[in-house]
Design a protein around this motif. Structure first.
Motif, short mmCIF file in Angstrom:
data_model
loop_
_atom_site.label_atom_id
_atom_site.label_comp_id
_atom_site.label_asym_id
_atom_site.label_seq_id
_atom_site.Cartn_x
_atom_site.Cartn_y
_atom_site.Cartn_z
N ALA A 84 0.80 -1.23 0.00
CA ALA A 84 0.00 0.00 0.00
C ALA A 84 0.83 1.29 0.00
O ALA A 84 0.62 2.15 -0.86
CB ALA A 84 -0.98 -0.01 1.17
N PRO A 85 1.80 1.48 0.92
CA PRO A 85 2.56 2.74 0.90
C PRO A 85 3.33 2.94 -0.41
O PRO A 85 3.39 4.05 -0.94
CB PRO A 85 3.52 2.59 2.08
N TYR A 86 3.90 1.85 -0.92
CA TYR A 86 4.66 1.94 -2.18
C TYR A 86 3.73 2.28 -3.34
O TYR A 86 4.04 3.13 -4.17
CB TYR A 86 5.36 0.60 -2.43
N VAL A 87 2.57 1.62 -3.39
CA VAL A 87 1.58 1.91 -4.44
C VAL A 87 1.14 3.36 -4.37
O VAL A 87 1.07 4.06 -5.39
CB VAL A 87 0.36 0.96 -4.32
N ILE A 88 0.83 3.82 -3.17
CA ILE A 88 0.41 5.22 -2.98
C ILE A 88 1.46 6.17 -3.54
O ILE A 88 1.14 7.14 -4.24
CB ILE A 88 0.17 5.51 -1.48
N SER A 89 2.73 5.90 -3.23
CA SER A 89 3.80 6.79 -3.67
C SER A 89 3.93 6.81 -5.19
O SER A 89 4.18 7.86 -5.79
CB SER A 89 5.13 6.39 -3.02
N LYS A 90 3.76 5.66 -5.83
CA LYS A 90 3.93 5.60 -7.28
C LYS A 90 2.71 6.14 -8.03
O LYS A 90 2.86 6.78 -9.08
CB LYS A 90 4.23 4.15 -7.70
N VAL A 91 1.53 5.90 -7.51
CA VAL A 91 0.33 6.50 -8.12
C VAL A 91 0.41 8.02 -7.99
O VAL A 91 0.08 8.76 -8.92
CB VAL A 91 -0.95 5.96 -7.45
N GLY A 92 0.89 8.49 -6.82
CA GLY A 92 1.06 9.93 -6.62
C GLY A 92 2.09 10.51 -7.57
O GLY A 92 1.93 11.63 -8.07
N LEU A 93 3.15 9.75 -7.83
CA LEU A 93 4.20 10.20 -8.75
C LEU A 93 3.64 10.36 -10.16
O LEU A 93 3.97 11.33 -10.87
CB LEU A 93 5.34 9.18 -8.74
N GLU A 94 2.79 9.42 -10.57
CA GLU A 94 2.15 9.52 -11.89
C GLU A 94 1.27 10.78 -11.95
O GLU A 94 1.22 11.48 -12.96
CB GLU A 94 1.30 8.28 -12.16
#
Length: 332
Positions: A180-190
Motif C-alpha cells: 500500500a505505501p509503495y503503491v500510494i507513492s507511485k500513483v502519486g508520482l504519476e
C-alpha cells in the motif's frame, strides 16, 4: 453516415500513430551540451543510466545518497560525469545540490533533463504491519522527495525547455496487496507528472513517466524482505499476530524466494526508455518497460474492476473468514 465517421476516425488515428512512431525514432543531436541530473545513482536504474549517458557523451550530474555509491560510480565513468551527494528528503541537501549544479553548468545555461529515480520499498506486508514511520519514509523518498527536487530544479529546466522524467512502477498500474505505501507513492508520482505536464505546457518543459515491470535491482532483495517482514510481524499487536498466524507468515516469506525467477536481469529496456524520454524529438508520455508490464499487467488492468479485485487479491490467513464470522456472531 455513422460507419463513414467511424472509418474516418480509425484512419486518422492510424495515420497519427504511424507519424508518432516514425517521429519517435528521430533523436536530438548535439547531446553533449545538454546536462542531465539523475537521482538515486548508487545502484540500479539510476546507476545504469548514468553510465549509459556518460558513454554517449552526455554531461551527467549523478546524485548518490552514500559516499560508497558515489566512489564506485566514479570508477566506471569519465571525468565528464560529476557526482554529488543528495538526500531527497533533506531540504538542505536539495539546496546544496542545486548550488552544485549551478556552479558546474556553463554560464547562463540551464538543465536539460531531470530524472527522478530515487526510490525504495521498505516492507511488503498488509497495511497493519506498516509502522507510521515506515509509511512516512516510503512516501517521503518516492513521492515527496521527487516533488521537492523537481520544484527546486524547475527554474533551470525552464531555461532549456527541458525534460522531466519520473521513474514510476507497475504498482501504478496494479494496486498490489501488501504494498500500500509503495503503491500510494507511485500513483502519486504519476499524478504529479501529469499535473506538471499541464502546468509547464506553455514553457515547453515536458513530463514523462517510466513504468518498469519486474527488474532485478537492490530495491527488491528476498532475504532482506523476509527479515523485514519478520521484524514487522514481531512488532504488531498480539491480536494481529493471532489473526494472521505463523503459517500465513511462512507462506508469504516463501513467496519472496520466487521473485528472482521472474525478474529481468537486463536493465536496458528501462534505461533505453529513459534515454528516449530525454532525447527523442517526440518522446512518449508514458513508457511501460518489460514484457510483464506491457503485455500482462496493463491489459489485465483494463478489465472490469471486480475481476481485478478478485484476481489480485491477497491470500487470506488460514480459517480467517470462519474466525471473523464467528467473532461477528459472538458480538451479536
Amino acid at each position: 453516415m455513422y460507419c463513414l465517421l467511424v472509418t474516418l476516425f480509425v484512419v486518422i488515428f492510424a495515420v497519427y500513430k504511424l507519424f508518432e512512431h516514425q517521429r519517435g525514432k528521430t533523436m536530438i543531436e548535439n547531446t553533449n551540451n545538454r546536462h542531465v541530473l539523475i537521482t538515486g545513482c548508487d545502484s540500479g536504474f539510476g546507476n545504469e543510466l548514468a553510465r549509459l549517458l556518460d558513454k554517449r557523451g552526455v554531461p551527467v550530474f549523478a546524485a548518490c545518497l552514500k559516499e560508497k555509491g558515489a566512489a564506485e560510480l566514479k570508477k566506471h565513468t569519465s571525468s565528464r560525469l560529476r557526482v554529488l551527494q543528495l538526500d531527497v528528503t533533506d531540504q538542505n541537501s536539495i539546496h546544496d545540490s542545486v548550488e552544485f549544479v549551478k556552479r558546474h553548468l556553463p554560464k547562463c545555461s540551464g538543465l536539460w533533463g531531470l530524472v527522478n529515480n530515487a526510490g525504495l520499498q521498505i516492507l511488503e506486508a498488509p497495511l497493519e504491519f506498516h509502522s507510521s514511520e515506515a509509511i512516512q519514509k516510503c512516501i517521503s523518498v518516492n513521492l515527496l522527495g521527487s516533488i521537492d527536487v523537481t520544484k527546486s530544479f524547475l527554474p533551470l529546466l525552464r531555461k532549456t525547455r527541458g525534460r522531466l522524467v519520473f521513474v514510476s512502477s507497475d504498482s501504478a498500474i496494479i494496486e498490489w496487496p501488501c504494498r500500500a505505501p509503495y503503491v500510494i507513492s507511485k500513483v502519486g508520482l504519476e499524478a504529479i507528472a501529469e499535473c506538471l505536464r499541464r502546468e509547464l505546457y506553455h514553457v515547453g518543459v515536458t513530463s514523462h513517466t517510466i513504468q518498469p515491470g519486474s527488474f532485478k535491482t537492490k530495491i527488491v532483495d528476498p532475504n532482506e524482505m523476509k527479515s523485514t517482514l519478520q521484524r514487522a510481524f514481531d512488532n504488531v499487536d498480539e491480536e494481529v499476530q493471532q489473526y494472521y498466524g505463523q503459517q500465513w507468515l511462512s507462506k508469504l516469506k516463501e513467496s519472496f524466494s520466487e521473485i528472482p525467477g521472474i525478474q529481468y536481469e537486463d536493465l536496458s529496456p528501462v534505461t533505453n526508455a529513459m534515454y528516449h524520454a530525454l532525447f527523442s524529438v517526440m518522446p512518449k508520455r508514458r513508457y511501460r518497460c518489460g514484457m510483464d508490464c506491457e503485455y500482462y499487467y496493463y491489459p489485465v488492468s483494463l478489465l472490469p474492476e471486480w475481476f481485478n479485485t478478485w484476481y489480485w487479491k491477497m491470500s487470506p490467513p488460514p480459517d480467517s473468514v470462519t474466525r471473523v464470522d464467528n467473532q461477528v456472531i459472538k458480538n451479536h
